[in-house]
Design a protein around this motif. Structure first.
Motif, PDB file in Angstrom:
ATOM      1  N   GLN A 153       0.677  -1.329  -0.078  1.00 52.06           N
ATOM      2  CA  GLN A 153       0.031  -0.022   0.135  1.00 52.06           C
ATOM      3  C   GLN A 153       0.802   1.313   0.085  1.00 52.06           C
ATOM      4  O   GLN A 153       0.607   2.137  -0.551  1.00 52.06           O
ATOM      5  N   GLY A 154       2.048   1.185   0.565  1.00 50.91           N
ATOM      6  CA  GLY A 154       2.885   2.527   0.994  1.00 50.91           C
ATOM      7  C   GLY A 154       3.978   2.695  -0.060  1.00 50.91           C
ATOM      8  O   GLY A 154       4.270   3.774  -0.376  1.00 50.91           O
ATOM      9  N   VAL A 155       4.293   1.700  -0.734  1.00 50.03           N
ATOM     10  CA  VAL A 155       5.403   1.637  -1.581  1.00 50.03           C
ATOM     11  C   VAL A 155       5.096   1.328  -3.100  1.00 50.03           C
ATOM     12  O   VAL A 155       5.487   2.324  -4.230  1.00 50.03           O
ATOM     13  N   ARG A 156       4.973   0.181  -3.179  1.00 48.60           N
ATOM     14  CA  ARG A 156       5.013  -0.364  -4.738  1.00 48.60           C
ATOM     15  C   ARG A 156       3.653  -0.029  -5.620  1.00 48.60           C
ATOM     16  O   ARG A 156       3.760   0.071  -6.599  1.00 48.60           O
ATOM     17  N   LEU A 157       2.597  -0.239  -4.884  1.00 49.24           N
ATOM     18  CA  LEU A 157       1.147  -0.032  -5.665  1.00 49.24           C
ATOM     19  C   LEU A 157       1.240   1.417  -6.121  1.00 49.24           C
ATOM     20  O   LEU A 157       0.703   1.653  -6.912  1.00 49.24           O
ATOM     21  N   PRO A 158       1.510   2.336  -5.180  1.00 49.66           N
ATOM     22  CA  PRO A 158       1.318   3.851  -5.866  1.00 49.66           C
ATOM     23  C   PRO A 158       2.476   4.125  -6.822  1.00 49.66           C
ATOM     24  O   PRO A 158       2.167   4.766  -7.805  1.00 49.66           O
ATOM     25  N   ARG A 159       3.614   3.561  -6.841  1.00 49.86           N
ATOM     26  CA  ARG A 159       4.580   3.693  -7.746  1.00 49.86           C
ATOM     27  C   ARG A 159       3.907   3.072  -8.821  1.00 49.86           C
ATOM     28  O   ARG A 159       4.262   3.737  -9.972  1.00 49.86           O
ATOM     29  N   ALA A 160       3.392   1.957  -9.215  1.00 48.45           N
ATOM     30  CA  ALA A 160       2.979   1.221 -10.343  1.00 48.45           C
ATOM     31  C   ALA A 160       1.666   1.905 -10.894  1.00 48.45           C
ATOM     32  O   ALA A 160       1.638   2.169 -12.182  1.00 48.45           O
ATOM     33  N   LEU A 161       0.828   2.041 -10.145  1.00 45.23           N
ATOM     34  CA  LEU A 161      -0.237   3.190 -10.471  1.00 45.23           C
ATOM     35  C   LEU A 161       0.133   4.591 -11.074  1.00 45.23           C
ATOM     36  O   LEU A 161      -0.362   5.056 -12.188  1.00 45.23           O
ATOM     37  N   THR A 162       1.378   5.135 -10.527  1.00 43.43           N
ATOM     38  CA  THR A 162       1.787   6.548 -11.065  1.00 43.43           C
ATOM     39  C   THR A 162       2.413   6.173 -12.267  1.00 43.43           C
ATOM     40  O   THR A 162       2.068   6.846 -13.368  1.00 43.43           O
ATOM     41  N   ALA A 163       3.215   4.869 -12.580  1.00 49.97           N
ATOM     42  CA  ALA A 163       3.567   4.547 -14.033  1.00 49.97           C
ATOM     43  C   ALA A 163       2.668   4.428 -14.993  1.00 49.97           C
ATOM     44  O   ALA A 163       2.701   5.009 -15.958  1.00 49.97           O
ATOM     45  N   ILE A 164       1.544   3.842 -14.597  1.00 47.93           N
ATOM     46  CA  ILE A 164       0.344   3.717 -15.437  1.00 47.93           C
ATOM     47  C   ILE A 164      -0.218   5.018 -16.024  1.00 47.93           C
ATOM     48  O   ILE A 164      -0.567   5.284 -17.012  1.00 47.93           O
ATOM     49  N   GLY A 165      -0.517   5.785 -14.881  1.00 49.26           N
ATOM     50  CA  GLY A 165      -0.989   6.824 -15.341  1.00 49.26           C
ATOM     51  C   GLY A 165      -0.364   7.801 -16.292  1.00 49.26           C
ATOM     52  O   GLY A 165      -0.699   8.673 -17.069  1.00 49.26           O
ATOM     53  N   VAL A 166       1.024   8.029 -15.850  1.00 57.02           N
ATOM     54  CA  VAL A 166       1.973   8.881 -16.701  1.00 57.02           C
ATOM     55  C   VAL A 166       2.127   8.077 -17.973  1.00 57.02           C
ATOM     56  O   VAL A 166       2.129   8.914 -18.940  1.00 57.02           O
ATOM     57  N   GLY A 167       2.269   7.009 -17.915  1.00 53.63           N
ATOM     58  CA  GLY A 167       2.487   6.420 -19.437  1.00 53.63           C
ATOM     59  C   GLY A 167       1.250   6.565 -20.310  1.00 53.63           C
ATOM     60  O   GLY A 167       1.364   6.828 -21.382  1.00 53.63           O
ATOM     61  N   ALA A 168      -0.085   6.392 -19.576  1.00 55.49           N
ATOM     62  CA  ALA A 168      -1.397   6.607 -20.243  1.00 55.49           C
ATOM     63  C   ALA A 168      -1.449   8.223 -20.857  1.00 55.49           C
ATOM     64  O   ALA A 168      -1.727   8.400 -22.085  1.00 55.49           O
ATOM     65  N   ALA A 169      -0.941   9.021 -19.794  1.00 59.77           N
ATOM     66  CA  ALA A 169      -1.091  10.406 -20.322  1.00 59.77           C
ATOM     67  C   ALA A 169      -0.275  10.882 -21.362  1.00 59.77           C
ATOM     68  O   ALA A 169      -0.438  11.265 -22.427  1.00 59.77           O
ATOM     69  N   LEU A 170       1.068  10.281 -21.446  1.00 63.45           N
ATOM     70  CA  LEU A 170       2.200  10.486 -22.397  1.00 63.45           C
ATOM     71  C   LEU A 170       1.640  10.006 -23.751  1.00 63.45           C
ATOM     72  O   LEU A 170       2.044  10.510 -24.875  1.00 63.45           O
ATOM     73  N   GLY A 171       1.074   8.551 -23.821  1.00 63.44           N
ATOM     74  CA  GLY A 171       0.787   8.000 -24.838  1.00 63.44           C
ATOM     75  C   GLY A 171      -0.438   8.905 -25.486  1.00 63.44           C
ATOM     76  O   GLY A 171      -0.235   9.002 -26.793  1.00 63.44           O
ATOM     77  N   ILE A 172      -1.463   9.057 -24.947  1.00 58.54           N
ATOM     78  CA  ILE A 172      -2.391  10.026 -25.626  1.00 58.54           C
ATOM     79  C   ILE A 172      -1.896  11.185 -26.159  1.00 58.54           C
ATOM     80  O   ILE A 172      -2.229  11.668 -27.328  1.00 58.54           O
ATOM     81  N   ALA A 173      -1.198  12.056 -25.439  1.00 61.87           N
ATOM     82  CA  ALA A 173      -0.392  13.274 -25.763  1.00 61.87           C
ATOM     83  C   ALA A 173       0.151  13.078 -27.080  1.00 61.87           C
ATOM     84  O   ALA A 173       0.138  13.648 -27.959  1.00 61.87           O
ATOM     85  N   GLY A 174       1.059  12.078 -27.079  1.00 64.84           N
ATOM     86  CA  GLY A 174       1.744  11.755 -28.143  1.00 64.84           C
ATOM     87  C   GLY A 174       0.977  11.745 -29.580  1.00 64.84           C
ATOM     88  O   GLY A 174       1.364  12.010 -30.628  1.00 64.84           O
ATOM     89  N   ALA A 175      -0.150  10.629 -29.469  1.00 62.25           N
ATOM     90  CA  ALA A 175      -0.798  10.553 -30.543  1.00 62.25           C
ATOM     91  C   ALA A 175      -1.574  11.547 -30.947  1.00 62.25           C
ATOM     92  O   ALA A 175      -1.401  12.001 -32.385  1.00 62.25           O
ATOM     93  N   VAL A 176      -1.936  12.635 -30.179  1.00 56.28           N
ATOM     94  CA  VAL A 176      -2.391  13.814 -30.519  1.00 56.28           C
ATOM     95  C   VAL A 176      -1.563  14.800 -31.265  1.00 56.28           C
ATOM     96  O   VAL A 176      -1.876  15.323 -32.438  1.00 56.28           O
ATOM     97  N   PHE A 177      -0.267  14.882 -31.034  1.00 59.03           N
ATOM     98  CA  PHE A 177       0.802  15.614 -31.474  1.00 59.03           C
ATOM     99  C   PHE A 177       1.026  15.014 -32.915  1.00 59.03           C
ATOM    100  O   PHE A 177       1.402  15.817 -33.803  1.00 59.03           O
ATOM    101  N   GLN A 178       1.229  13.765 -32.928  1.00 55.57           N
ATOM    102  CA  GLN A 178       1.593  12.905 -34.277  1.00 55.57           C
ATOM    103  C   GLN A 178       0.354  13.222 -35.147  1.00 55.57           C
ATOM    104  O   GLN A 178       0.661  13.341 -36.414  1.00 55.57           O
ATOM    105  N   SER A 179      -0.944  13.315 -34.795  1.00 53.58           N
ATOM    106  CA  SER A 179      -2.161  13.565 -35.738  1.00 53.58           C
ATOM    107  C   SER A 179      -1.996  14.780 -36.133  1.00 53.58           C
ATOM    108  O   SER A 179      -2.252  15.051 -37.401  1.00 53.58           O
ATOM    109  N   LEU A 180      -1.689  15.952 -35.222  1.00 60.64           N
ATOM    110  CA  LEU A 180      -1.889  17.247 -35.605  1.00 60.64           C
ATOM    111  C   LEU A 180      -0.475  17.690 -36.716  1.00 60.64           C
ATOM    112  O   LEU A 180      -0.848  18.252 -37.642  1.00 60.64           O
TER     113      LEU A 180
END
Length: 363
Positions: free
Chosen positions: A87-114
């Motif tokens: 709860q205090g170390v590994r799960l928040p780190r993994a959830l942060t990785a998933i959230g950051v990766g999803a944000a960068l992935g969708i932002a990259g798709a938008v920029f490449q589309s534009l």
């Protein structure tokens, strides 16, 4: 007596299109979209890989936790160390990785589309640099809290987006012009960051330098909340303009002929994608190449010719949570910044991408 069989009546809400594509329509046809089974399968597989990697991430380490003990630890039961690490170390780190990766992935798709260019990701055309410069300014000059650093990163990304857009705008924004202007602005922002580092105290400069590599070490629930709130607020805006982005990939004239207001779509998409990039960078630093690689890999796996925002988000999440697992375990007990791993993988991908672009005559 022979009876002539009537053709099957299509369902009121769905009907099959050629090449395995299904069109779904709501009652009154006020909402409709195309569903591609291959895209759905790829997205489900990426989601499963992300979840499986998350489960592995919370079990491995110097203190190993049996997979059977993870559900209890998530509920606060079991060994105290199990609960602490999950709860205090590994799960928040993994959830942060998933959230950051999803944000960068969708932002990259938008920029490449534009930009209509495979190289048009935020790390290449300067938006990542702008967000990083805003955050570094907040860290070194303002000595700011986490909230102010986040706001500085978002503001830096938005200001950079506005500058690049205005400089690249001449009879509309052309993809190659956006990329070239972005590369130039990124180089200037890098010099600003270097100057700020030379003027800072040694301890502050070292901390900022480590942050600029991109790392998920020590990330907690505050970072999880920050990146997922940013994603929840900004991703729907990008999904709302997703169809217009696909039309704009055909060219501005074709998009306008289909009723798309290209200027407003560009402004909305650039602003939302830049802010989303800033939110991700504020949490984890300027992690490179995820925004570049995720949309292209998703497009190749789904075999779609246009922007796949959901696929890019899931691919980005999968890439980053896998890269973070490698960063944690590759040189154990030393933990690498995840930006080092993505730079190695992404640099190799960039070389391959440039080679394929050159072979195809597009570069």
């Amino acid at each position: 007596m022979n009876k002539t069989l009537a053709p099957p009546r299509p369902d009121e809400h769905t009907h099959t299109r050629p090449r395995g594509t299904v069109a779904w329509r709501s009652k009154g046809e006020r909402l409709s979209f195309l569903l591609r089974p291959r895209t759905l399968i790829v997205c489900l597989l990426l989601a499963l890989v992300s979840v499986a990697t998350l489960m592995v991430s919370v079990t491995v380490g110097d203190y190993e936790i049996p997979l059977s003990a993870v559900p209890g630890a998530l509920m606060g039961h079991g060994e105290r160390l199990d609960v602490f690490f999950v709860q205090g170390v590994r799960l928040p780190r993994a959830l942060t990785a998933i959230g950051v990766g999803a944000a960068l992935g969708i932002a990259g798709a938008v920029f490449q589309s534009l930009s209509r260019n495979a190289l048009g990701s935020p790390d290449i055309i300067g938006f990542t640099s702008g967000a990083a410069t805003g955050a570094v300014f907040a860290i070194l000059i303002l000595g700011a809290s986490r909230l102010v650093v986040s706001l500085g990163a978002i503001a830096g990304g938005l200001v950079t987006a506005a500058v690049v857009y205005l400089l690249a705008m001449k009879n509309g924004v052309q993809g190659y012009r956006l990329v070239l202007v972005g590369i130039g602005v990124s180089a200037m922002l890098a010099s600003v960051r270097d100057y700020l580092l030379t003027r800072a105290e040694l301890t502050d400069a070292l901390g900022a330098q480590i942050w600029m590599i991109g790392s998920l070490n020590g990330r907690g629930w505050g970072e999880v909340a920050a990146v997922w709130i940013g994603f929840a607020l900004l991703a729907p805006v990008l999904f709302a303009v997703g169809q217009r982005l696909r039309f704009m990939e055909l060219g501005d004239d074709a998009a306008q002929g289909l009723g798309v207001n290209t200027r407003s779509t560009q402004v909305i998409a650039l602003a939302a994608a830049s802010a989303l990039t800033g939110a991700a960078i504020a949490v984890a630093g300027p992690i490179g190449f995820v925004a570049l690689a995720a949309p292209q890999l998703a497009r190749r796996l789904t075999r779609t010719g246009g922007t796949t925002l959901i696929g890019a988000a899931l691919m980005g999440a999968t890439l980053l949570v896998l890269a973070d697992l490698v960063a944690m375990r590759a040189l154990t007990p030393t933990q690498l910044p995840v930006g080092v791993v993505t730079a190695v993988i992404g640099g190799s991908y960039l070389i391959w991408l440039l080679y394929t672009e050159w072979r195809s005559g597009r570069a």
